[in-house]
Design an enzyme around this catalytic site. Structure first.
Site, short mmCIF file in Angstrom:
data_model
loop_
_atom_site.label_atom_id
_atom_site.label_comp_id
_atom_site.label_asym_id
_atom_site.label_seq_id
_atom_site.Cartn_x
_atom_site.Cartn_y
_atom_site.Cartn_z
CD GLU A 35 -4.35 -17.38 -58.85
OE1 GLU A 35 -3.09 -16.77 -58.89
OE2 GLU A 35 -5.16 -16.40 -58.63
CD GLU A 55 -4.94 -15.79 -64.22
OE1 GLU A 55 -5.13 -15.89 -62.98
OE2 GLU A 55 -4.40 -16.85 -65.04
#
Length: 265
Positions: free
Chosen positions: A121, A142
């Site tokens: 990210e 995730e």
């Protein structure tokens, strides 16, 4: 030992993530990163920021899941619930990524190894991403631990690879090699190491560009997807005129007309 190391090479600041042994992002590193980013963005002598990992084969492994679990335990004990009509506030990490995107200075991710979850990210918030070839993994896994990419991963990934591919990668929690990441558009290029050398070549060229033009171009391109076309075009022609009358713009155009430089220089 500092978790964020800063090296300056002329107008380029190299920021290294250093959190052995696993190379996780955590709250302590976020605190140091927050201060480092503030200082470097405020320093007029710094024209370009390059981020890389200090550990061999690791950019940022991912965010420290033990910290996320502790947060979950604390909130569950309070009976906390969440709903889209009551948005969760930004964390310091969210604000750092937003600042880097909006900064007038170019930001390069020299991805020297694995960058998953919160680590990738971070990469997606940078303007240019170069990934070193090797047995490294990039992406958003995730879902495999019951959560989702919560620092822009679902939003920025769509903007890089499109909705269909972002759904596939995120729903399967699939991570990819540097070469596949380049083929998908997740990074600009996969390079033979050391990646920092490649990043510095780009950084030095960017540092030599007129800083006002760099800032205007980054602002226009970064905001294009969210700006109505008519407004974007108005912003573009206004900032074009601002550069046309600037000292750098007037001087460099004059050098071109006089035959002292080429337009591809």
């Amino acid at each position: 030992m500092p978790l964020i190391e800063i090296e300056r090479r002329d107008a380029v600041a190299i920021v290294r993530f250093n959190n052995p042994p696993r190379g996780y992002m955590n709250a302590a590193m976020v605190g140091e990163l927050d201060a480092a980013v503030d200082g470097l963005l405020a320093d007029a002598a710094v024209r370009v920021l390059v981020f890389t990992g200090a550990l061999k084969g690791v950019f940022i492994q991912h965010y420290d899941v033990s910290e996320l679990l502790a947060m979950s335990t604390k909130l569950r004990a309070k009976g906390a619930t969440f709903s889209l009509d009551r948005p969760s506030p930004e964390s310091a990490y969210h604000r750092i990524l937003t600042r880097l995107e909006a900064a007038p200075k170019p930001v390069i991710a020299a991805i020297n190894g694995t960058a998953m979850g919160g680590g990738f990210e971070f990469c997606m918030a940078c303007d240019i991403r170069l990934a070193e070839r090797g047995p490294y993994w990039l992406g958003q896994p995730e879902i495999n631990i019951g959560i989702l990419a919560g620092a822009g991963g679902t939003q920025r990934l769509v903007r890089l690879v499109g909705e269909a591919r972002a759904l596939e990668l995120s729903l399967l929690g699939r991570t990819v090699s540097p070469d596949e990441a380049a083929a998908l558009g997740m990074v600009h290029a996969a390079v033979d190491g050391p990646v920092l050398d490649h990043a510095m070549t780009l950084a030095e060229r960017l540092a030599a560009q007129p800083p006002r033009a760099v800032a205007h171009i980054k602002r226009l391109v970064r905001s294009a997807a969210e700006t109505p076309l008519s407004q974007g075009l108005a912003n573009e022609r206004t900032l074009f005129m601002d550069l046309a009358v600037s000292d750098d713009g007037h001087r460099l155009m004059g050098e071109f007309v006089a035959g002292k430089r080429g337009i591809r220089d």
